[in-house]
Design a protein around this motif. Structure first.
Motif, mmCIF file in Angstrom:
data_model
loop_
_atom_site.group_PDB
_atom_site.id
_atom_site.type_symbol
_atom_site.label_atom_id
_atom_site.label_comp_id
_atom_site.label_asym_id
_atom_site.label_seq_id
_atom_site.Cartn_x
_atom_site.Cartn_y
_atom_site.Cartn_z
ATOM 1 N N GLY A 45 0.078 -1.247 0.046
ATOM 2 C CA GLY A 45 -0.022 0.121 0.381
ATOM 3 C C GLY A 45 0.753 1.163 -0.174
ATOM 4 N N ARG A 46 2.412 0.476 0.443
ATOM 5 C CA ARG A 46 2.852 2.535 0.421
ATOM 6 C C ARG A 46 3.397 2.621 -0.951
ATOM 7 N NH1 ARG A 46 4.865 3.034 5.850
ATOM 8 N NH2 ARG A 46 5.044 0.387 6.678
ATOM 9 N N PHE A 47 3.671 2.141 -1.574
ATOM 10 C CA PHE A 47 3.590 2.505 -2.931
ATOM 11 C C PHE A 47 2.934 2.487 -4.012
ATOM 12 C CE2 PHE A 47 4.789 -1.937 -3.900
ATOM 13 C CZ PHE A 47 3.597 -2.581 -5.238
ATOM 14 N N LEU A 48 1.875 2.538 -3.463
ATOM 15 C CA LEU A 48 0.282 2.249 -4.757
ATOM 16 C C LEU A 48 0.275 3.228 -4.315
ATOM 17 C CD1 LEU A 48 -0.751 -1.739 -3.910
ATOM 18 C CD2 LEU A 48 -0.193 -0.591 -5.835
ATOM 19 N N ALA A 49 -0.033 3.609 -3.160
ATOM 20 C CA ALA A 49 -0.640 5.192 -2.888
ATOM 21 C C ALA A 49 0.242 6.193 -2.864
ATOM 22 C CB ALA A 49 -0.480 5.089 -0.779
ATOM 23 N N ASP A 50 1.847 6.396 -3.322
ATOM 24 C CA ASP A 50 2.490 6.994 -3.053
ATOM 25 C C ASP A 50 2.418 7.163 -5.649
ATOM 26 O OD1 ASP A 50 4.402 7.499 -1.577
ATOM 27 O OD2 ASP A 50 5.677 5.940 -1.596
ATOM 28 N N ALA A 51 1.826 6.218 -6.052
ATOM 29 C CA ALA A 51 1.645 6.125 -7.029
ATOM 30 C C ALA A 51 0.571 6.922 -7.081
ATOM 31 C CB ALA A 51 1.753 4.726 -7.717
ATOM 32 N N LEU A 52 -0.316 6.805 -6.602
ATOM 33 C CA LEU A 52 -1.693 7.193 -7.256
ATOM 34 C C LEU A 52 -2.006 8.714 -7.022
ATOM 35 C CD1 LEU A 52 -5.194 5.830 -6.532
ATOM 36 C CD2 LEU A 52 -5.038 7.775 -5.256
ATOM 37 N N VAL A 63 -3.879 16.221 -2.772
ATOM 38 C CA VAL A 63 -3.991 15.980 -2.035
ATOM 39 C C VAL A 63 -3.797 15.483 -0.424
ATOM 40 C CG1 VAL A 63 -2.854 12.810 -2.186
ATOM 41 C CG2 VAL A 63 -3.024 13.693 -4.180
ATOM 42 N N ILE A 64 -5.060 14.931 0.113
ATOM 43 C CA ILE A 64 -4.684 14.624 1.702
ATOM 44 C C ILE A 64 -4.494 13.675 1.989
ATOM 45 C CG2 ILE A 64 -5.653 15.303 3.537
ATOM 46 C CD1 ILE A 64 -7.364 17.424 1.940
ATOM 47 N N ASN A 65 -3.640 13.280 2.326
ATOM 48 C CA ASN A 65 -2.705 12.233 2.405
ATOM 49 C C ASN A 65 -3.213 11.937 4.181
ATOM 50 O OD1 ASN A 65 -1.672 8.864 3.166
ATOM 51 N ND2 ASN A 65 0.067 9.438 1.401
ATOM 52 N N ILE A 66 -3.935 10.774 4.645
ATOM 53 C CA ILE A 66 -4.277 10.443 5.722
ATOM 54 C C ILE A 66 -3.282 9.249 6.780
ATOM 55 C CG2 ILE A 66 -6.695 11.450 6.073
ATOM 56 C CD1 ILE A 66 -7.583 8.951 6.224
ATOM 57 N N GLY A 67 -2.865 8.610 5.450
ATOM 58 C CA GLY A 67 -1.650 7.258 6.097
ATOM 59 C C GLY A 67 -2.901 6.103 6.202
ATOM 60 N N LEU A 68 -1.655 5.604 7.616
ATOM 61 C CA LEU A 68 -3.399 3.923 7.890
ATOM 62 C C LEU A 68 -4.615 4.396 8.293
ATOM 63 C CD1 LEU A 68 -2.726 0.716 8.009
ATOM 64 C CD2 LEU A 68 -1.847 2.013 10.044
ATOM 65 N N ALA A 69 -5.341 4.103 7.631
ATOM 66 C CA ALA A 69 -6.919 4.178 8.371
ATOM 67 C C ALA A 69 -7.883 3.218 8.295
ATOM 68 C CB ALA A 69 -7.131 5.502 7.744
ATOM 69 N N ALA A 70 -8.851 2.726 7.994
ATOM 70 C CA ALA A 70 -9.608 2.030 8.480
ATOM 71 C C ALA A 70 -10.743 3.080 6.836
ATOM 72 C CB ALA A 70 -10.772 1.861 9.892
#
Length: 437
Positions: A45-52, A63-70
């Protein structure tokens, strides 16, 4: 590309950095100027979130990145941050080898078929509006999403002190434990360390996978056990005796609590008759949907629909959010127990009907399903074909449908007593085997 729960599949095969980049580009090109991104604990999920995020910013979106979250935290954050869309990087209850992408509207509703089709078209045609070098978007981090979710739940639910064990399943559902603690409960956690390998148990909260939770609750004086999947959009429960409670029973309890005279709940075609029977006693009604929480959420937008649920553990209160919210469901269940008594007694008051299920592997499920639908609708008058073919009978019902992800035909049948359930199941099974021979 999209299934009923977004894009999902093995990392490096179906789900890749290139795909995430393209989804970001497509989403920005459709007009989403501000997008929330969150992920479950899978390392991919780390690199997928970066790519997205890169794809979004390349086409001018912030982009608002909230990190690890439900996942429900991500979906709710879209409205909290006045964004246009949200993206969860998650494969939900799938194994650690998988990952996926779920897209959310500000209402908490997943992208509908038209929105998904537009994203797919743009990716396939590479129809993106790339921004000039000085017009690209920015990414900012917001660390307050989980706290906001806890605050919202604490303001929504009223619970007297209970003892609750929360099995987070190494996923992103720690917000449940925090919210129950804020509500005054005595909370103990199991498998609370986020770990996308899911070493403690498989991510899906089934009865088999939750045996450790059952044993722990049984060995303590806990009033309730809660179990989530990897992204905490699902919630299942264990009663105070350490017994796993079926999804149909939970659905009935939630529906009975929420739906009054003239009100409706939305639920898939394979849901137990017990829901209809219990709601009928208090003047409520049931509307059937295709299997999948995205379809339940779509019907939950309609007037008079006050709750939606799927026995797999997805629960939707449309006055709160149209995303299945596992932490909210956990708090609602704790509230119900605090007000009405032990979960074992509540479940016993609902009861269960015998249900029979079978999967048959086939070579061409679409062709077979088309032939089966014609034969069954020709034979029976009271049929529904929104997802496979469902037949309502005086003694019960049966459903024949194609799996959405595997080369299988699924058969389900239910009646109010075991002999009738066997008889109804045989009817359905005979239809399938006759067409295979």
């Amino acid at each position: 590309m999209f299934g009923t729960s977004g894009i999902r599949g093995p990392v490096g095969e179906v789900v890749t950095g290139d795909l995430a980049l393209s989804v970001g580009r497509a989403l920005a090109t459709t007009g989403a100027e501000r997008v929330v991104i969150g992920r479950d604990p899978r390392d991919s999920g780390r690199f997928l979130a970066d790519a997205l995020s890169a794809g979004l910013r390349e086409c001018g979106s912030d982009v608002i990145n909230i990190g690890l979250a439900a996942t429900p935290t991500v979906a709710r954050s879209v409205k909290w941050k006045n964004a246009d869309a949200g993206v969860s990087i998650t494969a939900s209850h799938n194994p650690s080898t998988d990952n996926g992408i779920k897209l959310w509207n500000p209402s908490g509703q997943a992208f509908d078929a038209e929105q998904r089709s537009e994203i797919t078209r743009r990716i396939e045609e590479e129809d993106f509006d790339l921004s000039a070098w000085d017009e690209t978007g920015e990414e900012k981090r917001w660390n307050g999403a989980n706290d906001q979710h806890v605050k919202t739940l604490a303001e929504t639910v009223d619970v007297d002190s209970l003892s609750v064990v929360v099995d987070v399943g190494n996923g992103a559902g720690g917000v449940t434990a925090d919210a129950l603690y804020e509500l005054g409960c005595d909370v103990e956690t199991l498998n609370a360390q986020p770990d996308g390998r899911f070493p403690a148990r498989p991510s899906e909260p089934t009865a088999e996978n939750c045996q450790s939770l059952c044993d722990h609750v049984d060995a303590t004086d806990a009033d309730l056990g809660i179990a989530h999947d990897g992204d905490a959009d699902r919630m299942m429960a264990v009663n105070e005796n350490g017994e796993f409670v079926s999804g149909d029973v939970l659905l009935t309890l939630f529906a009975r609590q929420r739906a009054g005279e003239g009100e409706t709940i939305a639920t898939p075609v394979d849901t137990s008759l017990i829901v209809e029977d219990v709601l009928a006693e208090q003047g409520g009604d049931v509307v059937r949907t295709q299997v999948g929480d995205v379809y339940v959420a779509e019907r939950a937008t309609e007037s008079g629909v006050v709750f939606g649920g799927e026995q797999s553990g997805a629960w939707i209160w449309p006055d709160q959010t149209l995303c299945p919210d596992g932490p909210l469901a956990a708090c609602r269940l704790a509230e119900l127990i605090a007000k009405e008594g032990p979960l074992s007694e509540l479940a016993a008051g609902v009861g269960e009907y015998p249900i029979r299920r079978k999967n048959i592997e086939v070579e061409d499920k679409e062709e077979l399903m088309a032939a089966l639908s014609t034969s069954v609708t020709d034979r029976y008058d009271d049929t529904t074909t929104i997802d496979g073919v469902r037949v309502s009978l005086p003694e019960g019902w049966f459903l024949i449908r194609a799996s959405g992800t595997e080369p299988l035909i699924r058969i389900a049948a239910e009646a109010r007593d075991p002999d009738a359930a066997d008889e109804v199941f045989t009817m359905a099974d005979t239809f399938v085997t006759d067409h295979l021979n």
